[in-house]
Motif scaffolding. Structure first.
Motif, mmCIF file in Angstrom:
data_model
loop_
_atom_site.group_PDB
_atom_site.id
_atom_site.type_symbol
_atom_site.label_atom_id
_atom_site.label_comp_id
_atom_site.label_asym_id
_atom_site.label_seq_id
_atom_site.Cartn_x
_atom_site.Cartn_y
_atom_site.Cartn_z
ATOM 1 N N ASN A 80 -12.334 5.917 -4.132
ATOM 2 C CA ASN A 80 -11.875 7.139 -3.457
ATOM 3 C C ASN A 80 -11.453 8.196 -4.471
ATOM 4 N N LEU A 81 -10.792 7.741 -5.537
ATOM 5 C CA LEU A 81 -10.364 8.664 -6.584
ATOM 6 C C LEU A 81 -11.571 9.347 -7.222
ATOM 7 N N HIS B 41 -0.579 5.942 -10.734
ATOM 8 C CA HIS B 41 -1.356 5.215 -9.724
ATOM 9 C C HIS B 41 -2.859 5.358 -9.960
ATOM 10 N N SER C 260 -0.646 2.040 -5.394
ATOM 11 C CA SER C 260 -0.822 3.041 -4.346
ATOM 12 C C SER C 260 -2.000 3.956 -4.617
ATOM 13 N N ASP C 261 -2.440 4.641 -3.568
ATOM 14 C CA ASP C 261 -3.507 5.630 -3.678
ATOM 15 C C ASP C 261 -2.919 6.903 -4.276
ATOM 16 N N GLU D 28 -2.550 9.902 -1.962
ATOM 17 C CA GLU D 28 -1.468 9.734 -0.996
ATOM 18 C C GLU D 28 -0.112 9.890 -1.675
ATOM 19 N N ALA E 285 -5.384 2.087 -10.660
ATOM 20 C CA ALA E 285 -6.598 1.839 -9.882
ATOM 21 C C ALA E 285 -7.819 1.757 -10.795
ATOM 22 N N THR F 126 0.833 -1.204 0.000
ATOM 23 C CA THR F 126 0.000 0.000 0.000
ATOM 24 C C THR F 126 0.869 1.257 0.000
ATOM 25 N N LYS G 68 -8.737 -3.762 -2.408
ATOM 26 C CA LYS G 68 -8.019 -2.518 -2.109
ATOM 27 C C LYS G 68 -7.948 -1.617 -3.338
ATOM 28 N N ASP G 69 -7.618 -2.191 -4.487
ATOM 29 C CA ASP G 69 -7.482 -1.388 -5.707
ATOM 30 C C ASP G 69 -8.808 -0.758 -6.118
ATOM 31 N N ILE H 252 -9.517 2.120 -3.899
ATOM 32 C CA ILE H 252 -8.726 3.280 -4.323
ATOM 33 C C ILE H 252 -9.410 3.984 -5.487
#
Length: 308
Positions: free
Chosen positions: A267-268, A188, A116-117, A120, A192, A85, A260-261, A264
């Motif tokens: 969230n994006l 990134h 990764s996010d 972030e 995602a 992460t 997780k991906d 992300i």
């Protein structure tokens, strides 16, 4: 004469690579073969993993140096990160106060190849830039087999073109094709979104398999028709038959990582104020499967959805 010039240029390039020290952090399923390819490209590779025995074993196998602590990365001119992460990447690099954990020299290029996010990544890049350290995001697409033969697809974002140019030859040792996506974080972001599209195809196609089977359709026939019709995708050609119909469940991509991906990606989309009902639905379906099944191959989610 021209041939001699080309050979001389290649020799100079190889010599330059041997003099370039490249750290590699994270030696798991993907990191191990990726680091091997960097070493195979002629670089002076220095390995670090929290599992010291793992880094020592790989170092012996590929002719690299195993480091005892992350602080030993300080002398590297470039460092590749292949970690679970962006939060873990950040924890290796910086304290909560934004102070460098590793005393990198100004001008050092850090290459985050993790999933990764992107938001972030932007924050980490800003903090590193304050210390004169450059961050490049270069996540990968392709499973372990492509990591082993150096044919991964890479999505690379960077704010500093010189840093990107320095990173690219290192990345080329692991890649079949590099896509320059734009500013820092765009690599990134693209990774995602790509994985969200793949997860949506997986969720939709397995949902269709469950419904079709209950109605009386043969799963293999369904897959054959998908692949001859408009429902065809990477999932239908590479996942459904071998891992769902035959119940092998061994794609090599874990359910927690896929979930997780997709989170992300969600969230994006929320960060840019975009309504994302499909992403929300896929995130919910994967989260339910993850809560029930834990750390299994992502293809195993089919059984959970089938029984629900």
């Amino acid at each position: 004469m021209a041939t001699q010039h080309i050979e001389g240029t290649q020799e100079a390039m190889i010599l330059n690579q041997r003099q370039t020290s490249v750290g590699f952090v994270g030696l798991g399923t993907m990191g191990d073969p990726m680091a091997s390819n960097v070493a195979g490209g002629g670089y002076d590779v220095r390995l670090y993993d929290v599992d010291i025995e793992r880094s020592q074993a790989l170092a012996a196998r590929i002719g690299a140096t195993a480091l005892q602590s992350s602080e030993d990365l300080a002398g590297c001119e470039a460092v590749v990160f292949m970690l679970p992460t962006s939060a873990i990447v950040r924890s290796v690099l910086l304290t909560d106060a934004g102070v460098l954990r590793v005393p990198f020299r100004p001008g050092t290029v850090l290459i985050d190849m993790s999933s990764s996010d992107p938001n972030e990544t932007l924050e980490t890049g800003r903090l590193l830039a304050a210390h004169g350290v450059h961050l490049v995001d270069a996540p990968v697409s392709g499973a372990r087999a492509r990591a082993e033969n150096g044919t991964l697809a890479i999505m690379m974002g960077a704010d500093d073109e010189e840093a990107a140019d320095r990173a690219e030859p290192i990345i080329q040792t692991m890649s079949e094709r590099i896509f320059r996506t734009g500013a820092l974080g765009t690599g990134h972001a693209m990774k995602a979104l790509n994985n969200f599209v793949a997860a949506a195809a997986y969720t939709a196609s397995t949902e269709a398999l469950v419904a079709g089977e209950r109605f009386g359709l043969d799963p293999q026939t369904m897959v054959d028709i998908f692949n001859a019709s408009t429902g065809q995708s990477f999932v239908t050609t590479h996942v459904l038959e071998d891992h769902i119909v035959k119940r092998n469940y061994a794609t090599g991509f874990a359910l927690p990582l896929m979930t997780k991906d997709v989170r992300i990606a969600l969230n994006l989309q929320q960060s840019v104020h975009h309504a994302a009902p499909v992403c929300e639905a896929v995130t919910g379906a994967l989260s339910d499967a993850l809560e029930a099944l834990g750390n299994v191959d992502h293809s195993k989610a089919f059984e959970f959805w089938q029984q629900r």
